[in-house]
Design an enzyme around this catalytic site. Structure first.
Site, mmCIF file in Angstrom:
data_model
loop_
_atom_site.group_PDB
_atom_site.id
_atom_site.type_symbol
_atom_site.label_atom_id
_atom_site.label_comp_id
_atom_site.label_asym_id
_atom_site.label_seq_id
_atom_site.Cartn_x
_atom_site.Cartn_y
_atom_site.Cartn_z
ATOM 1 N N THR A 17 0.822 -1.209 0.000
ATOM 2 C CA THR A 17 0.000 0.000 0.000
ATOM 3 C C THR A 17 0.863 1.270 0.000
ATOM 4 O O THR A 17 0.516 2.268 -0.614
ATOM 5 C CB THR A 17 -0.934 0.026 1.239
ATOM 6 O OG1 THR A 17 -1.463 -1.280 1.431
ATOM 7 C CG2 THR A 17 -2.064 0.994 1.079
ATOM 8 N N ARG A 21 8.015 -2.521 2.622
ATOM 9 C CA ARG A 21 8.186 -2.536 4.080
ATOM 10 C C ARG A 21 8.669 -3.897 4.521
ATOM 11 O O ARG A 21 8.054 -4.909 4.192
ATOM 12 C CB ARG A 21 6.859 -2.293 4.785
ATOM 13 C CG ARG A 21 6.340 -0.943 4.571
ATOM 14 C CD ARG A 21 5.974 -0.275 5.863
ATOM 15 N NE ARG A 21 5.480 1.036 5.490
ATOM 16 C CZ ARG A 21 4.271 1.479 5.771
ATOM 17 N NH1 ARG A 21 3.459 0.735 6.495
ATOM 18 N NH2 ARG A 21 3.900 2.657 5.372
ATOM 19 N N SER A 112 6.124 4.363 8.288
ATOM 20 C CA SER A 112 4.968 5.061 8.835
ATOM 21 C C SER A 112 4.812 4.897 10.347
ATOM 22 O O SER A 112 5.671 5.288 11.111
ATOM 23 C CB SER A 112 3.720 4.610 8.085
ATOM 24 O OG SER A 112 2.619 5.384 8.462
ATOM 25 N N HIS A 113 3.731 4.275 10.750
ATOM 26 C CA HIS A 113 3.385 4.158 12.167
ATOM 27 C C HIS A 113 3.930 2.872 12.785
ATOM 28 O O HIS A 113 3.649 2.590 13.939
ATOM 29 C CB HIS A 113 1.866 4.174 12.287
ATOM 30 C CG HIS A 113 1.241 3.188 11.345
ATOM 31 N ND1 HIS A 113 1.224 3.381 9.976
ATOM 32 C CD2 HIS A 113 0.706 1.980 11.556
ATOM 33 C CE1 HIS A 113 0.666 2.340 9.394
ATOM 34 N NE2 HIS A 113 0.344 1.470 10.322
ATOM 35 N N LYS A 125 9.822 4.159 -0.147
ATOM 36 C CA LYS A 125 8.809 4.348 -1.182
ATOM 37 C C LYS A 125 9.225 5.451 -2.147
ATOM 38 O O LYS A 125 10.061 6.303 -1.828
ATOM 39 C CB LYS A 125 7.440 4.614 -0.576
ATOM 40 C CG LYS A 125 7.238 5.977 0.005
ATOM 41 C CD LYS A 125 5.755 6.119 0.326
ATOM 42 C CE LYS A 125 5.477 7.445 0.983
ATOM 43 N NZ LYS A 125 4.052 7.684 1.108
ATOM 44 N N ASP A 280 2.307 11.722 8.652
ATOM 45 C CA ASP A 280 1.165 11.904 7.758
ATOM 46 C C ASP A 280 -0.179 11.583 8.417
ATOM 47 O O ASP A 280 -1.224 11.931 7.880
ATOM 48 C CB ASP A 280 1.343 11.131 6.441
ATOM 49 C CG ASP A 280 1.564 9.644 6.638
ATOM 50 O OD1 ASP A 280 1.602 9.199 7.801
ATOM 51 O OD2 ASP A 280 1.707 8.936 5.623
ATOM 52 N N ARG A 281 -0.151 10.926 9.577
ATOM 53 C CA ARG A 281 -1.431 10.610 10.232
ATOM 54 C C ARG A 281 -1.739 11.610 11.340
ATOM 55 O O ARG A 281 -0.850 12.323 11.805
ATOM 56 C CB ARG A 281 -1.373 9.216 10.851
ATOM 57 C CG ARG A 281 -1.225 8.136 9.817
ATOM 58 C CD ARG A 281 -1.379 6.769 10.444
ATOM 59 N NE ARG A 281 -1.371 5.770 9.392
ATOM 60 C CZ ARG A 281 -1.885 4.561 9.502
ATOM 61 N NH1 ARG A 281 -2.442 4.184 10.629
ATOM 62 N NH2 ARG A 281 -1.848 3.717 8.495
ATOM 63 N N THR A 343 -8.364 1.655 -0.656
ATOM 64 C CA THR A 343 -7.468 2.042 0.435
ATOM 65 C C THR A 343 -6.089 2.418 -0.105
ATOM 66 O O THR A 343 -5.563 1.734 -0.974
ATOM 67 C CB THR A 343 -7.346 0.857 1.412
ATOM 68 O OG1 THR A 343 -8.623 0.653 2.008
ATOM 69 C CG2 THR A 343 -6.310 1.125 2.482
ATOM 70 N N GLU A 362 -8.950 9.080 4.999
ATOM 71 C CA GLU A 362 -9.101 7.652 5.229
ATOM 72 C C GLU A 362 -9.424 7.434 6.693
ATOM 73 O O GLU A 362 -9.012 8.210 7.560
ATOM 74 C CB GLU A 362 -7.806 6.927 4.897
ATOM 75 C CG GLU A 362 -7.405 7.015 3.442
ATOM 76 C CD GLU A 362 -6.317 6.007 3.126
ATOM 77 O OE1 GLU A 362 -6.642 4.912 2.657
ATOM 78 O OE2 GLU A 362 -5.137 6.315 3.356
ATOM 79 N N GLU A 363 -10.112 6.331 6.962
ATOM 80 C CA GLU A 363 -10.466 6.007 8.345
ATOM 81 C C GLU A 363 -9.241 5.762 9.215
ATOM 82 O O GLU A 363 -9.319 5.822 10.425
ATOM 83 C CB GLU A 363 -11.390 4.786 8.383
ATOM 84 C CG GLU A 363 -10.937 3.566 7.578
ATOM 85 C CD GLU A 363 -9.710 2.872 8.103
ATOM 86 O OE1 GLU A 363 -9.578 2.782 9.332
ATOM 87 O OE2 GLU A 363 -8.899 2.426 7.277
ATOM 88 N N SER A 364 -8.113 5.467 8.575
ATOM 89 C CA SER A 364 -6.896 5.116 9.296
ATOM 90 C C SER A 364 -6.119 6.358 9.720
ATOM 91 O O SER A 364 -4.907 6.380 9.662
ATOM 92 C CB SER A 364 -6.034 4.237 8.405
ATOM 93 O OG SER A 364 -5.864 4.874 7.148
ATOM 94 N N LYS A 375 -1.232 12.405 2.745
ATOM 95 C CA LYS A 375 -2.008 12.845 3.891
ATOM 96 C C LYS A 375 -1.061 13.627 4.800
ATOM 97 O O LYS A 375 0.159 13.491 4.696
ATOM 98 C CB LYS A 375 -2.641 11.668 4.605
ATOM 99 C CG LYS A 375 -1.691 10.601 5.058
ATOM 100 C CD LYS A 375 -2.462 9.326 5.358
ATOM 101 C CE LYS A 375 -1.518 8.200 5.712
ATOM 102 N NZ LYS A 375 -1.950 6.923 5.143
ATOM 103 N N ARG A 495 -8.659 -6.838 8.500
ATOM 104 C CA ARG A 495 -9.361 -5.650 8.993
ATOM 105 C C ARG A 495 -10.848 -5.809 8.701
ATOM 106 O O ARG A 495 -11.239 -6.121 7.577
ATOM 107 C CB ARG A 495 -8.851 -4.398 8.304
ATOM 108 C CG ARG A 495 -7.348 -4.159 8.439
ATOM 109 C CD ARG A 495 -7.033 -2.680 8.198
ATOM 110 N NE ARG A 495 -5.618 -2.436 7.952
ATOM 111 C CZ ARG A 495 -4.675 -2.398 8.906
ATOM 112 N NH1 ARG A 495 -4.996 -2.632 10.158
ATOM 113 N NH2 ARG A 495 -3.415 -2.147 8.590
HETATM 114 C C1 G1P Z 1 -3.103 1.153 6.081
HETATM 115 C C2 G1P Z 1 -4.396 1.909 6.127
HETATM 116 C C3 G1P Z 1 -4.562 2.736 4.869
HETATM 117 C C4 G1P Z 1 -3.337 3.627 4.678
HETATM 118 C C5 G1P Z 1 -2.074 2.799 4.722
HETATM 119 C C6 G1P Z 1 -0.839 3.673 4.686
HETATM 120 O O1 G1P Z 1 -3.108 0.280 4.995
HETATM 121 O O2 G1P Z 1 -5.499 1.055 6.281
HETATM 122 O O3 G1P Z 1 -5.733 3.502 4.969
HETATM 123 O O4 G1P Z 1 -3.395 4.292 3.455
HETATM 124 O O5 G1P Z 1 -2.038 2.042 5.931
HETATM 125 O O6 G1P Z 1 -0.767 4.547 5.761
HETATM 126 P P1 G1P Z 1 -3.445 -1.281 5.139
HETATM 127 O O7 G1P Z 1 -2.498 -1.834 6.176
HETATM 128 O O8 G1P Z 1 -4.855 -1.348 5.631
HETATM 129 O O9 G1P Z 1 -3.252 -1.827 3.762
HETATM 130 ZN ZN ZN Z 2 2.431 7.431 8.246
#
Ligand code: G1P
Ligand code: ZN
Length: 542
Positions: A17, A21, A112-113, A125, A280-281, A343, A362-364, A375, A495
């Protein structure tokens, strides 16, 4: 001196996505990072002499890969690289730099997180010239190249100094080490009413921002404390650390629990916010109220006009498919376009470039706008501050008024992390096989109206993305969605997303999990989650 180093391909460099990673030791395998970077360069055309932006979220192994990327960019013929000082650039700041300096693209190092450290996660990326994540056409080409690579090009030399703001030549390429914060802070100052927010703080408005020892620390310090006059100490955990202090830099109710508890407690500050590893979140909490990212998207879209950067109104809204439908009603009321995408932020890029939408989410915990092509955590926090300053009301008042006007979407996501990949795929395949038989089925009080595997047709470039998640729509507008994560690094993550629309304000005070009980039960009944995953309960509920 440019050298060509022979190498052998790895078979597992398929970008997910948001890029590639893996765990750090995986990335430390011989030529692993180099292979992927060379595969990126080999998928690009006509970049000779052009500019590449390089930066990352400062996690463990960031500095090493920054050095590799700089030397490989020079050996492959880029004309200039812009590198964040110390190898630091938040994801939205990198997107801004790419756009502002009309770079050809950028390499962003981040997971990311996800946690950081010698045995934790790392990622690479590639972003294109519009500042956004590479579209599938490019990520597919990168993966194809990574499977056939036989050598990579680099410079045979020691490390360069990335810690001082300075410029130098590396062969035919120039290297500029730039301030990671300045351009981003200037952009925020253009979009938002800084004097109004400064005034809010001067009147005693209390805020806490938790940078989680991740990349937003220096950005938040500069913007919130130095430029907006928030008191010293407003920004916590502001020193970026390679292991994020051992924490999980994910701004959700599990990993930012201390902040959440503080905001729910007595004498809570007016506003609490946090961002993730790469900035970004966002997490938004008011005194006594957590704002779900889906609600936040809807509320920010409905109030965007209050900020100078959006005073002319917004062109449209886009949300990822699993994000709650709260924003749809805002788009309806404003009579603007609404787009539902798969997504992943990359799907917003074409809509933003074409001017179809201004705000996306996004919900995330991802919200953003046309100001960059990623984002943007701090952007969301600043837009909230701008709205709070303009309206002179509390977060709680603003959210409740929004629900009263538009109805409330009860929403939750249940994650089953690190489950057996075969079991997770089996669960999705079994649902997929039954889709056609589901409409009309009654589960408790709920009746299924339609069921599909979400497919997206991009209205701009007409590309098709299939199999983006199982979507079950019930009569009355409730939705249940199942999909597998594309960002995990071990096993699979299932999910399950629940979304229930409640127009009646007398019913806006139910506990979320309780309000969603029927949908949660329906998910179990439809997918056999317990038996198939061997789990009694989700690992994370957001
Ligand atoms: C997750 C989030 C998605 C976001 C992505 C990158 O991806 O659900 O909304 O864009 O991280 O931050 P997923 O692990 O669900 O594929
Ligand atoms: Zn991030």
């Amino acid at each position: 001196m440019i050298i060509t180093v022979p190498t052998k391909p790895y078979s597992d460099q398929k970008p997910g996505t948001s890029g590639l990673r893996k765990k750090v030791p995986h990335f430390q395998q011989e030529h692993y990072a180099e292979n992927f970077i060379q595969s990126i360069f080999d998928s690009l055309e006509d970049f000779k002499g052009k500019t590449l932006v390089i930066g990352g979220d400062g996690r463990f192994y960031n500095r090493e890969v920054i050095q590799k990327a700089i030397k490989m960019a020079a050996a492959n013929g880029f004309g200039r690289v812009l590198v964040g000082q110390g190898g630091i650039l938040s994801t939205p700041a990198a997107s801004n730099i790419i756009r502002k300096y009309k770079a050809f693209g950028g390499i962003i190092l981040s997971a990311s997180h996800n946690p950081g450290g010698p045995n934790e996660d790392f990622g690479i990326k590639y972003n294109i010239g519009n500042g956004g994540p590479a579209p599938e056409k490019i990520t597919d080409a990168i993966f194809a190249n990574s499977k056939t690579i036989t050598s990579y090009k680099t410079l045979d030399m020691g490390d360069v100094d990335i810690d001082r703001l300075h410029s130098f030549d590396l062969g035919a390429m120039s290297v500029e080490i730039i301030d990671p914060v300045a351009d981003y802070a200037a952009l925020m100052e253009q979009l938002f009413d800084f004097p109004a927010i400064r005034n809010l703080f001067s009147l005693g408005f209390r805020m806490v921002f938790d940078a989680m020892h991740a990349v937003t620390g220096p950005y938040a310090k500069e913007i919130l404390e130095n430029r907006l006059g928030a008191p010293d100490g407003t920004v916590r955990n502001f020193v970026p650390l390679p292991d994020f202090g051992g924490h999980h830099p994910d701004p959700n109710l599990v990993h930012a629990k201390d902040l959440f508890d503080e905001m729910m407690g007595e004498d809570a500050p007016d506003f609490g916010a946090a961002s993730d590893g790469d900035g970004d979140r966002n997490l938004i909490i008011g005194q006594g109220i957590f704002v779900t990212p889906s609600d936040s998207l809807a509320i920010l879209a409905a109030n965007a006009r209050l900020a100078p950067g959006y005073s002319g109104g917004i062109a449209g809204i886009a949300r990822s498919m699993p994000t709650s439908a709260a924003a749809d009603r805002v788009a309806d009321k404003l009579k603007i376009g609404m787009y539902e995408t798969p997504t992943g932020w990359k799907f917003f890029g074409n809509l933003l470039d074409a001017g179809k939408v201004t705000i996306c989410g996004e919900e995330s915990a991802g919200t953003g706008s046309s100001h960059v092509r990623e984002k943007d955590g701090l952007w969301a926090v600043l837009l909230w501050l701008n709205v709070l300053a303009s309206r002179g009301e509390s977060v709680q008042e603003i959210v409740r008024q929004h629900w009263a006007a538009f109805g409330r979407n009860y929403y939750s996501r249940h994650d089953y992390e690190e489950v057996d990949a075969e079991a997770a795929n089996g669960l999705i395949d079994a649902l997929r096989a039954r889709l056609e038989t589901l409409p009309g089925t009654k589960i408790g009080e709920l009746t299924i109206e339609t069921a599909d595997d979400f497919a997206y047709h991009d209205p701009i470039d007409h590309s098709e993305s299939r199999k983006q998640g199982i979507r079950i729509l019930f009569e009355g507008g409730s939705r249940l969605i199942f999909r597998l994560s594309g960002t995990g690094t071990s096993g699979a993550t299932l999910r399950v997303y629940m979304d229930r629309f409640e127009p009646d304000s007398a019913l806006h005070d139910i506990d979320t999990q309780e309000a969603l009980a029927d949908l949660i039960a329906a998910a179990e009944e439809l997918a056999d989650i317990r038996t198939r995953t061997g789990r009694d309960a989700p690992s994370v509920i957001t």
